[in-house]
Design a protein around this motif. Structure first.
Motif, mmCIF file in Angstrom:
data_model
loop_
_atom_site.group_PDB
_atom_site.id
_atom_site.type_symbol
_atom_site.label_atom_id
_atom_site.label_comp_id
_atom_site.label_asym_id
_atom_site.label_seq_id
_atom_site.Cartn_x
_atom_site.Cartn_y
_atom_site.Cartn_z
ATOM 1 N N ARG A 173 0.726 -1.098 0.117
ATOM 2 C CA ARG A 173 0.068 0.121 0.062
ATOM 3 C C ARG A 173 1.022 1.123 -0.064
ATOM 4 O O ARG A 173 0.513 2.090 -0.687
ATOM 5 N N GLU A 224 2.060 1.783 -3.628
ATOM 6 C CA GLU A 224 0.839 2.438 -4.316
ATOM 7 C C GLU A 224 0.741 3.833 -4.045
ATOM 8 O O GLU A 224 0.724 4.683 -5.183
ATOM 9 N N LYS A 225 0.608 4.214 -2.935
ATOM 10 C CA LYS A 225 0.593 5.619 -2.636
ATOM 11 C C LYS A 225 1.792 6.577 -2.979
ATOM 12 O O LYS A 225 1.284 7.552 -3.621
ATOM 13 N N THR A 277 -4.478 0.619 7.733
ATOM 14 C CA THR A 277 -4.481 2.246 7.463
ATOM 15 C C THR A 277 -3.482 2.749 8.313
ATOM 16 O O THR A 277 -2.794 3.924 7.907
ATOM 17 N N ASP A 321 -0.218 4.969 7.051
ATOM 18 C CA ASP A 321 0.054 6.199 7.375
ATOM 19 C C ASP A 321 1.372 6.647 7.990
ATOM 20 O O ASP A 321 1.696 7.745 7.933
ATOM 21 N N LEU A 342 4.153 6.245 5.758
ATOM 22 C CA LEU A 342 4.389 7.414 5.155
ATOM 23 C C LEU A 342 4.620 8.844 5.670
ATOM 24 O O LEU A 342 5.166 9.514 5.072
#
Ligand code: DC
Length: 225
Positions: A25, A28-29, A207, A211, A214
């Motif tokens: 993920r 992807e982000k 999630t 986060d 990131l």
């Protein structure tokens, strides 16, 4: 451009910690490439088991690792034309991969193959030794973990959703055995490096974990400007 200038986010951690989903993920982000290094070890185990090669024959295993004809295409993993994405997730492959991963010749044979994934605009790589051996100059190193009980429960849920029968205490025992084997081997053992940031997801959902990675990466990028 020097390959060293291509950013890498290394996410290492134990089995069933969710690092694969988090890494995917994050990739992807950011629009980065993704390397599931565990899949390579699983592929070697699958090919060896299918060919009835002894999982203690280090030289034969290293030959398999070097000669693997594999193409990663999104969620599919083509081994000489056959999609083996599901086959390599079977518990027999998990255990086989953990055993063969202890052999230095196998690890060396897979090294360049892993480094070849480092391409623009960047790479998110997950495994056990991404930050310590394969990409020691990674911009961000995360050690992603969760308690063994939480990991067994997550794995159980995953298998149930796929309609695969499982027993939670067997899964927990397997996870503990694999942790011990991956952590105690002499070559590239699973351990949190001094330069890696610990991310314990026992009480985080996917999630929240994504986060957090990131956020840490954005912080590093902001400092570099
Ligand atoms: O991440 P995974 O569960 O798919 O990995 C399968 C096995 O491969 C795991 O037991 C340890 C090994 N492995 C490794 O030794 N080094 C890596 N970089 C990735 C996986």
């Amino acid at each position: 451009m020097n390959v060293k200038d291509i950013p890498v986010i290394a996410i290492d951690g134990p089995s069933a910690s969710g690092k694969g989903t988090v890494a995917q993920r994050v990739a992807e982000k950011l629009g980065f490439h993704y390397l599931d290094s565990g899949a390579l070890y699983r592929l070697v185990a699958l090919v060896a088991m299918r060919a009835e090669i002894d999982l203690t024959d280090e030289t034969a295993l290293a030959d398999i690792a070097r000669d693997l004809e594999v193409v990663f295409a999104g969620a599919k993993i083509h081994l000489q034309g056959e999609d083996v994405a599901d086959a390599i997730r079977a518990e027999t492959c998990s255990n086989g991969a953990s055993r063969i991963a202890a052999y230095p010749k196998v690890r060396t044979a897979l090294l360049q193959r892993q480094r070849a994934f480092r391409q623009l605009p960047g790479l998110v790589a997950d495994g056990r030794d991404m930050g310590s051996v394969v990409f020691p100059d990674a911009a961000l190193k995360i050690f992603l973990t969760a308690s063994a009980e939480t990991r067994a429960q997550r794995r159980y849920k995953q298998l149930m959703e796929k309609g695969i029968d499982a027993n939670i205490s067997t899964l927990l025992q397997d996870i503990r055995e694999r942790d011990a084997r991956d952590s105690n081997r002499s070559v590239a053992p699973l351990q949190q490096g001094a330069d890696a940031s610990l991310l314990d997801t026992t009480s985080l959902n996917i999630t929240q974990a994504v986060d957090e990675v990131l956020r840490q990466y954005a912080e590093i990028c902001a400092k570099a400007v």
